[in-house]
Each structure stands twice: as structure tokens, then as C-alpha cells.
Design a protein around this motif. Structure first.
Motif, mmCIF file in Angstrom:
data_model
loop_
_atom_site.group_PDB
_atom_site.id
_atom_site.type_symbol
_atom_site.label_atom_id
_atom_site.label_comp_id
_atom_site.label_asym_id
_atom_site.label_seq_id
_atom_site.Cartn_x
_atom_site.Cartn_y
_atom_site.Cartn_z
ATOM 1 N N ASP A 105 6.501 29.886 24.203
ATOM 2 C CA ASP A 105 6.330 29.001 25.360
ATOM 3 C C ASP A 105 7.650 28.628 26.021
ATOM 4 N N LEU A 106 8.690 28.392 25.200
ATOM 5 C CA LEU A 106 9.999 27.986 25.706
ATOM 6 C C LEU A 106 11.089 28.850 25.101
ATOM 7 N N ASP A 107 12.138 29.023 25.861
ATOM 8 C CA ASP A 107 13.286 29.813 25.418
ATOM 9 C C ASP A 107 14.532 29.102 25.919
ATOM 10 N N PHE A 108 15.447 28.764 24.986
ATOM 11 C CA PHE A 108 16.696 28.150 25.426
ATOM 12 C C PHE A 108 17.850 28.642 24.555
ATOM 13 N N VAL A 109 19.062 28.540 25.107
ATOM 14 C CA VAL A 109 20.265 29.004 24.417
ATOM 15 C C VAL A 109 21.241 27.848 24.301
ATOM 16 N N VAL A 110 21.709 27.632 23.076
ATOM 17 C CA VAL A 110 22.612 26.517 22.762
ATOM 18 C C VAL A 110 24.028 27.056 22.570
ATOM 19 N N LEU A 111 24.991 26.333 23.107
ATOM 20 C CA LEU A 111 26.397 26.705 22.973
ATOM 21 C C LEU A 111 27.067 25.757 21.982
ATOM 22 N N VAL A 112 27.467 26.284 20.828
ATOM 23 C CA VAL A 112 28.078 25.457 19.787
ATOM 24 C C VAL A 112 29.248 26.201 19.146
ATOM 25 N N LYS A 113 30.095 25.466 18.447
ATOM 26 C CA LYS A 113 31.257 26.080 17.802
ATOM 27 C C LYS A 113 30.954 26.592 16.405
ATOM 28 N N ASN A 114 29.913 26.056 15.775
ATOM 29 C CA ASN A 114 29.582 26.514 14.426
ATOM 30 C C ASN A 114 28.139 26.149 14.101
ATOM 31 N N VAL A 115 27.678 26.626 12.943
ATOM 32 C CA VAL A 115 26.290 26.421 12.548
ATOM 33 C C VAL A 115 25.980 24.949 12.291
ATOM 34 N N ASP A 117 27.165 22.361 14.021
ATOM 35 C CA ASP A 117 26.878 21.738 15.315
ATOM 36 C C ASP A 117 25.453 22.055 15.754
ATOM 37 N N TYR A 118 25.047 23.308 15.534
ATOM 38 C CA TYR A 118 23.674 23.680 15.885
ATOM 39 C C TYR A 118 22.670 22.894 15.045
ATOM 40 N N HIS A 119 22.966 22.754 13.753
ATOM 41 C CA HIS A 119 22.062 22.042 12.852
ATOM 42 C C HIS A 119 21.851 20.598 13.312
ATOM 43 N N HIS A 120 22.923 19.927 13.727
ATOM 44 C CA HIS A 120 22.798 18.547 14.192
ATOM 45 C C HIS A 120 21.952 18.475 15.463
ATOM 46 N N LEU A 121 22.171 19.421 16.378
ATOM 47 C CA LEU A 121 21.397 19.434 17.616
ATOM 48 C C LEU A 121 19.918 19.655 17.312
ATOM 49 N N TRP A 122 19.629 20.592 16.407
ATOM 50 C CA TRP A 122 18.243 20.895 16.052
ATOM 51 C C TRP A 122 17.579 19.701 15.359
ATOM 52 N N GLU A 123 18.315 19.018 14.494
ATOM 53 C CA GLU A 123 17.763 17.836 13.835
ATOM 54 C C GLU A 123 17.412 16.741 14.839
ATOM 55 N N ASP A 124 18.285 16.524 15.804
ATOM 56 C CA ASP A 124 18.019 15.512 16.826
ATOM 57 C C ASP A 124 16.750 15.868 17.613
ATOM 58 N N PHE A 125 16.613 17.156 17.921
ATOM 59 C CA PHE A 125 15.453 17.607 18.697
ATOM 60 C C PHE A 125 14.162 17.463 17.890
ATOM 61 N N THR A 126 14.170 17.934 16.649
ATOM 62 C CA THR A 126 12.946 17.911 15.847
ATOM 63 C C THR A 126 12.560 16.497 15.416
ATOM 64 N N GLU A 127 13.527 15.603 15.346
ATOM 65 C CA GLU A 127 13.210 14.213 15.025
ATOM 66 C C GLU A 127 12.270 13.622 16.071
ATOM 67 N N LEU A 128 12.420 14.102 17.310
ATOM 68 C CA LEU A 128 11.588 13.612 18.404
ATOM 69 C C LEU A 128 10.308 14.433 18.585
ATOM 70 N N TYR A 129 10.410 15.756 18.369
ATOM 71 C CA TYR A 129 9.321 16.627 18.820
ATOM 72 C C TYR A 129 8.734 17.547 17.754
ATOM 73 N N GLN A 130 9.035 17.340 16.480
ATOM 74 C CA GLN A 130 8.505 18.202 15.427
ATOM 75 C C GLN A 130 6.970 18.340 15.458
ATOM 76 N N PRO A 131 6.201 17.272 15.713
ATOM 77 C CA PRO A 131 4.738 17.409 15.725
ATOM 78 C C PRO A 131 4.220 18.392 16.770
ATOM 79 N N TYR A 132 5.045 18.710 17.778
ATOM 80 C CA TYR A 132 4.597 19.578 18.864
ATOM 81 C C TYR A 132 5.095 21.016 18.708
ATOM 82 N N ILE A 133 5.836 21.288 17.641
ATOM 83 C CA ILE A 133 6.386 22.632 17.422
ATOM 84 C C ILE A 133 5.503 23.384 16.431
ATOM 85 N N TYR A 134 4.838 24.423 16.904
ATOM 86 C CA TYR A 134 3.991 25.241 16.036
ATOM 87 C C TYR A 134 4.846 26.224 15.238
ATOM 88 N N LYS A 135 5.784 26.889 15.926
ATOM 89 C CA LYS A 135 6.712 27.789 15.249
ATOM 90 C C LYS A 135 7.957 27.945 16.108
#
Length: 319
Positions: A105-115, A117-135
Motif C-alpha cells: 500500500d505504501l512505499d517510502f525511503v529513509v535516509l539515515v547514517k546507520n542501522v 538511526d533507522y531502528h529509532h525511526l521505525w520504533e517511533d513510527f510503530t509506536e503510533l501505528y503498529q495496529p494498522y501494519i499488516y506486514k
């Protein structure tokens, strides 16, 4: 909407290959006057055909990695999807965001310096929207190559295109360089005088810095972001998983010369080979796909594709 004619398409092609070139150069290529080119560009911007002029920046030379994320959503209302899109669009670490029709449904690209930084961004996102993520699926880009939109002028592509994320040669840039990159990232046609005012240095310094950034291939080109829907085109993406790597060079050559193929991507942890197409309809897309499959059927293990519905963001250096 007023019809886009042959002259408009030629101007769009020139802007797509070098959005920062002067009007006089575009006029010479299109064989019309500078005044006509100026009028036509302003009209195309007003019509929404040209969304913006972007600078293609190789952010890998600044030490960044591109993490691609695909999302399939569940229990999603239009209002909630709009909220998620707004959240992602407002995130300064995301440089590409689209809605898609197909497997995801959605496609996005994240710009980070290391894994991390990506992990923190993903945690922030899923903290808000995990119930709506099927896969979801995350891959890292190792190679992004953009080709000119040669279909605009009905010609085979002859340019090697713009290549980013192909090396990890991190350069040490100062604050002025970074300010220039930020200014150009969303307005590739910004005049030197205006950039001088914004950065509080003289125009000669700006000109020299931009030249240095080009020589170092931090800036690899300038392009126009075009609303494909207003031109009557559709955007498809195919993800190939290969059974053999023996003909990757030939695959790249096929993509390079085909007028409708606009991106060639390679990933780590995902498909071996990605191609992006701009075509007028599904029939034309299947024709190109079948041509590729016929040529390389022994090398392709499996593949799937989807259609990009709407592009919300494309900024090569959003930070």
C-alpha cells in the motif's frame, strides 16, 4: 487542462535532463525563443505538470544509507491512511514517499547514517501505528540509477543517467556546502543571487562551491519532478529475483536504452534488480515487461510488480 504539445514535451525533457540549464540553452535545443520557453515553463508549473525542480544529490557521499520500506496496511480507514501519510511526509528523514496499488500500500525511503538511526525511526513510527501494519519489508539500496524520460520525445535513451549510492566515499563538507545542498534540493533553478542572500556570502563563492560539489559528484544532476498523471502516464515498478547473475550487464544495457524505463535499482536484502517504467497504459507496460522477460527468461527466477498511484515526496537531501 490545456493539451501538452510537442514543444512542451521537448521543454519537459530538457528540464528533466538538466533543470538548472539557462533558458537560452533550452531554447536552442527546442528551436524556439527564450521568451517562449520562459512562458511555457511558467505555464507548466501553474498547471501542476511541473511540481518542482530538484537537485539529484548523492547522499552516500555524505555518509547516508537509503532504507526502503514497503507497508501493507490493515483495518485502515481513509482518514487513518491520510494521517499516516501526513506523518511520513512530515518526517525529515524520509526522501521518497508514494502510495501504491498491488502487493503493498505504501512505499517510502529513509535516509539515515546507520542501522541504529533507522531502528529509532521505525520504533517511533510503530509506536503510533503498529495496529494498522499488516506486514512490512525493509531493504537497503546499494545502487540507484535514474534515466532521462526519453519517451517524452519518442527517442531511445542515449544518456548514462544519474547514479547515486554506488560508493561509500564519504566527503567532509562544511556548513556552507550543506546549506547550498538544502537550498538546491527543492529548487534546482534557484538563482545564484538569491542563494547568496540566503547564505550571506557573495555570488562568486556560491558559483565556485556548486562547481566543486559537481566535480566531487555530490551533486550529480538537476531534474524536474513531473506529475505523470497530468501527462497521461502511469508509473510501474517491477521487482526481479534472479536465478542467475550472468546477464546483469545486459539487463542494465536494456534498461539504459529503453525510453520508458526511468530507474534501475539494486538492493541488499531484497530483489536483485528493480526497474521502474512510465507508460501510457497497462497494455504498454505488459509489452515492455514481456520484452524483458523474453530476453532474460533464463536469468529470472520470479518477479512481481505494482503501480505507483501518487508521489507525495521526492527530495534527495531532505535533512
Amino acid at each position: 487542462m490545456r493539451e501538452i504539445d510537442k514543444t512542451d514535451r521537448k521543454i519537459l525533457y530538457e528540464l528533466d535532463t538538466d533543470a538548472r540549464q539557462p533558458l537560452s540553452k533550452i531554447a536552442a535545443s527546442v528551436r524556439t525563443s527564450k521568451q517562449v520557453v520562459d512562458y511555457r515553463i511558467k505555464r507548466l508549473v501553474k498547471m501542476g505538470v511541473i511540481k518542482c525542480f530538484c537537485t539529484v544529490i548523492d547522499h552516500s557521499k555524505l555518509g547516508y544509507f537509503s532504507f526502503r520500506v514497503y507497508l501493507k496496511l490493515r483495518n485502515i480507514s481513509p482518514a487513518k491512511q491520510k494521517e499516516i501519510l501526513q506523518y511520513l511526509n512530515n518526517n525529515d528523514d524520509i526522501w521518497w514517499l508514494v502510495t501504491i496499488d498491488g502487493y503493498w500500500d505504501l512505499d517510502f525511503v529513509v535516509l539515515v547514517k546507520n542501522v541504529f538511526d533507522y531502528h529509532h525511526l521505525w520504533e517511533d513510527f510503530t509506536e503510533l501505528y503498529q495496529p494498522y501494519i499488516y506486514k512490512h519489508e525493509t531493504t537497503v539500496y546499494s545502487h540507484i540509477q535514474e534515466f532521462p524520460k526519453s519517451y517524452l520525445i519518442n527517442e531511445e535513451n542515449k544518456s548514462a543517467g544519474l547514479l547515486i549510492s554506488s560508493t561509500r566515499e564519504e566527503l567532509d563538507l562544511d556548513n556552507l556546502d550543506l546549506k547550498i545542498l538544502r537550498l538546491l534540493s527543492t529548487n534546482a533553478r534557484m538563482e545564484t543571487v538569491q542563494m547568496a542572500r540566503e547564505t550571506k556570502v557573495d555570488s562568486r563563492t556560491i558559483i565556485k562551491r556548486i562547481k566543486d560539489l559537481r566535480d566531487k559528484k555530490v551533486i550529480v544532476g538537476y531534474s524536474a519532478i513531473i506529475d505523470l498523471n497530468r501527462l497521461g502516464y502511469r508509473h510501474y515498478k517491477i521487482l526481479f529475483y534472479l536465478a542467475s547473475m550472468n546477464k546483469v550487464k545486459e539487463m542494465k544495457s536494456f534498461a539504459l536504452h529503453h525510453p520508458n524505463i526511468t530507474f534501475l535499482n539494486k538492493t541488499i536484502g531484497g530483489p536483485d534488480f528493480e526497474l521502474e517504467f512510465h507508460v501510457t497504459d497497462n497494455e504498454e507496460f505488459l509489452k515492455v515487461l514481456n520484452e524483458f522477460k523474453q530476453t532474460f527468461h533464463n536469468e529470472i527466477d520470479h518477479h512481481y510488480y505494482f503501480r505507483v498511484l501518487e508521489q507525495y515526496k521526492m527530495i534527495y537531501y531532505p535533512l
